[in-house]
Design a protein around this motif. Structure first.
Motif, PDB file in Angstrom:
ATOM      1  N   ALA A 246      23.398  74.881 -53.156  1.00 38.49           N
ATOM      2  CA  ALA A 246      23.093  74.063 -54.331  1.00 38.49           C
ATOM      3  C   ALA A 246      24.286  73.167 -54.653  1.00 38.49           C
ATOM      4  O   ALA A 246      25.437  73.542 -54.412  1.00 38.49           O
ATOM      5  N   LEU A 247      23.998  71.986 -55.186  1.00 37.10           N
ATOM      6  CA  LEU A 247      25.072  71.074 -55.582  1.00 37.10           C
ATOM      7  C   LEU A 247      25.834  71.666 -56.755  1.00 37.10           C
ATOM      8  O   LEU A 247      25.241  72.056 -57.754  1.00 37.10           O
ATOM      9  N   THR A 248      27.147  71.718 -56.638  1.00 34.92           N
ATOM     10  CA  THR A 248      27.968  72.245 -57.722  1.00 34.92           C
ATOM     11  C   THR A 248      28.749  71.140 -58.414  1.00 34.92           C
ATOM     12  O   THR A 248      29.331  71.367 -59.458  1.00 34.92           O
ATOM     13  N   LYS A 249      28.748  69.953 -57.802  1.00 35.05           N
ATOM     14  CA  LYS A 249      29.478  68.834 -58.372  1.00 35.05           C
ATOM     15  C   LYS A 249      28.713  67.546 -58.095  1.00 35.05           C
ATOM     16  O   LYS A 249      28.190  67.355 -56.997  1.00 35.05           O
ATOM     17  N   THR A 250      28.620  66.664 -59.093  1.00 35.03           N
ATOM     18  CA  THR A 250      27.928  65.392 -58.899  1.00 35.03           C
ATOM     19  C   THR A 250      28.830  64.417 -58.151  1.00 35.03           C
ATOM     20  O   THR A 250      30.023  64.681 -57.960  1.00 35.03           O
ATOM     21  N   LYS A 251      28.273  63.279 -57.752  1.00 35.53           N
ATOM     22  CA  LYS A 251      29.062  62.262 -57.067  1.00 35.53           C
ATOM     23  C   LYS A 251      30.194  61.742 -57.953  1.00 35.53           C
ATOM     24  O   LYS A 251      31.235  61.356 -57.471  1.00 35.53           O
ATOM     25  N   GLY A 252      29.968  61.749 -59.264  1.00 38.12           N
ATOM     26  CA  GLY A 252      30.983  61.283 -60.201  1.00 38.12           C
ATOM     27  C   GLY A 252      32.060  62.309 -60.491  1.00 38.12           C
ATOM     28  O   GLY A 252      33.018  62.024 -61.199  1.00 38.12           O
TER      29      GLY A 252
ATOM     30  N   LYS B 248      23.923  77.982 -64.205  1.00 35.09           N
ATOM     31  CA  LYS B 248      22.611  78.106 -64.844  1.00 35.09           C
ATOM     32  C   LYS B 248      21.843  76.788 -64.842  1.00 35.09           C
ATOM     33  O   LYS B 248      20.622  76.790 -64.910  1.00 35.09           O
ATOM     34  N   ALA B 249      22.532  75.671 -64.764  1.00 33.34           N
ATOM     35  CA  ALA B 249      21.876  74.368 -64.777  1.00 33.34           C
ATOM     36  C   ALA B 249      21.483  73.905 -63.371  1.00 33.34           C
ATOM     37  O   ALA B 249      20.741  72.938 -63.228  1.00 33.34           O
ATOM     38  N   GLN B 250      21.966  74.598 -62.342  1.00 31.42           N
ATOM     39  CA  GLN B 250      21.643  74.198 -60.976  1.00 31.42           C
ATOM     40  C   GLN B 250      20.194  74.556 -60.662  1.00 31.42           C
ATOM     41  O   GLN B 250      19.718  75.627 -61.010  1.00 31.42           O
TER      42      GLN B 250
ATOM     43  N   VAL C 119      17.411  75.485 -54.628  1.00 28.89           N
ATOM     44  CA  VAL C 119      17.326  74.627 -53.450  1.00 28.89           C
ATOM     45  C   VAL C 119      16.086  74.998 -52.654  1.00 28.89           C
ATOM     46  O   VAL C 119      15.863  76.161 -52.335  1.00 28.89           O
ATOM     47  N   LEU C 120      15.262  74.012 -52.347  1.00 29.78           N
ATOM     48  CA  LEU C 120      14.008  74.248 -51.650  1.00 29.78           C
ATOM     49  C   LEU C 120      14.075  73.854 -50.175  1.00 29.78           C
ATOM     50  O   LEU C 120      13.053  73.735 -49.516  1.00 29.78           O
ATOM     51  N   GLU C 121      15.284  73.645 -49.665  1.00 34.84           N
ATOM     52  CA  GLU C 121      15.475  73.271 -48.278  1.00 34.84           C
ATOM     53  C   GLU C 121      16.286  74.337 -47.580  1.00 34.84           C
ATOM     54  O   GLU C 121      17.099  75.015 -48.209  1.00 34.84           O
ATOM     55  N   GLY C 122      16.080  74.492 -46.283  1.00 34.00           N
ATOM     56  CA  GLY C 122      16.847  75.467 -45.529  1.00 34.00           C
ATOM     57  C   GLY C 122      16.850  75.137 -44.055  1.00 34.00           C
ATOM     58  O   GLY C 122      16.144  74.248 -43.596  1.00 34.00           O
TER      59      GLY C 122
END
Length: 100
Positions: free
Chosen positions: A20-26, A33-35, A38-41
């Motif tokens: 899961a993404l833990t950091k945005t591009k910015g 809890k906000a993540q 992930v539906l890909e594998g």
């Protein structure tokens, strides 16, 4: 190399979910809890395929090791192996699609 020891039976597929993404591009850190889930594998291992009831032969699976797939939000069996990574066992019919 712990995944080499686990060979799924029949039409089951061993999948490692994408992180899961833990950091945005910015650069903003996303709390756990906000993540979103992930539906890909990535397919790590596949079984020989289900048996045809008429002939008794194995029906080959539609996915191969190394392919990226789309997974349902719920389902699958969680498996933890010796390499401290989390994998999931799904039946081939539970996999929604291949991602290219």
């Amino acid at each position: 190399m712990a995944t080499k020891r686990l060979l799924p039976l029949l039409d089951r597929v061993l999948i490692q979910r994408a992180e899961a993404l833990t950091k945005t591009k910015g650069g903003i850190v996303i709390p756990e809890k906000a993540q979103s889930k992930v539906l890909e594998g990535t397919v790590v291992a596949v079984g020989p395929g289900a048996r045809n009831t008429q002939t008794g032969e194995h029906v080959p699976l539609a996915v191969k090791v190394g392919e990226k797939v789309l997974l349902p939000e719920y389902g699958g069996t969680k498996v933890e192996l010796g390499d401290n990574k989390e994998y999931h066992l799904f039946r081939e019919a539970d996999i929604l699609a291949k991602v290219e």
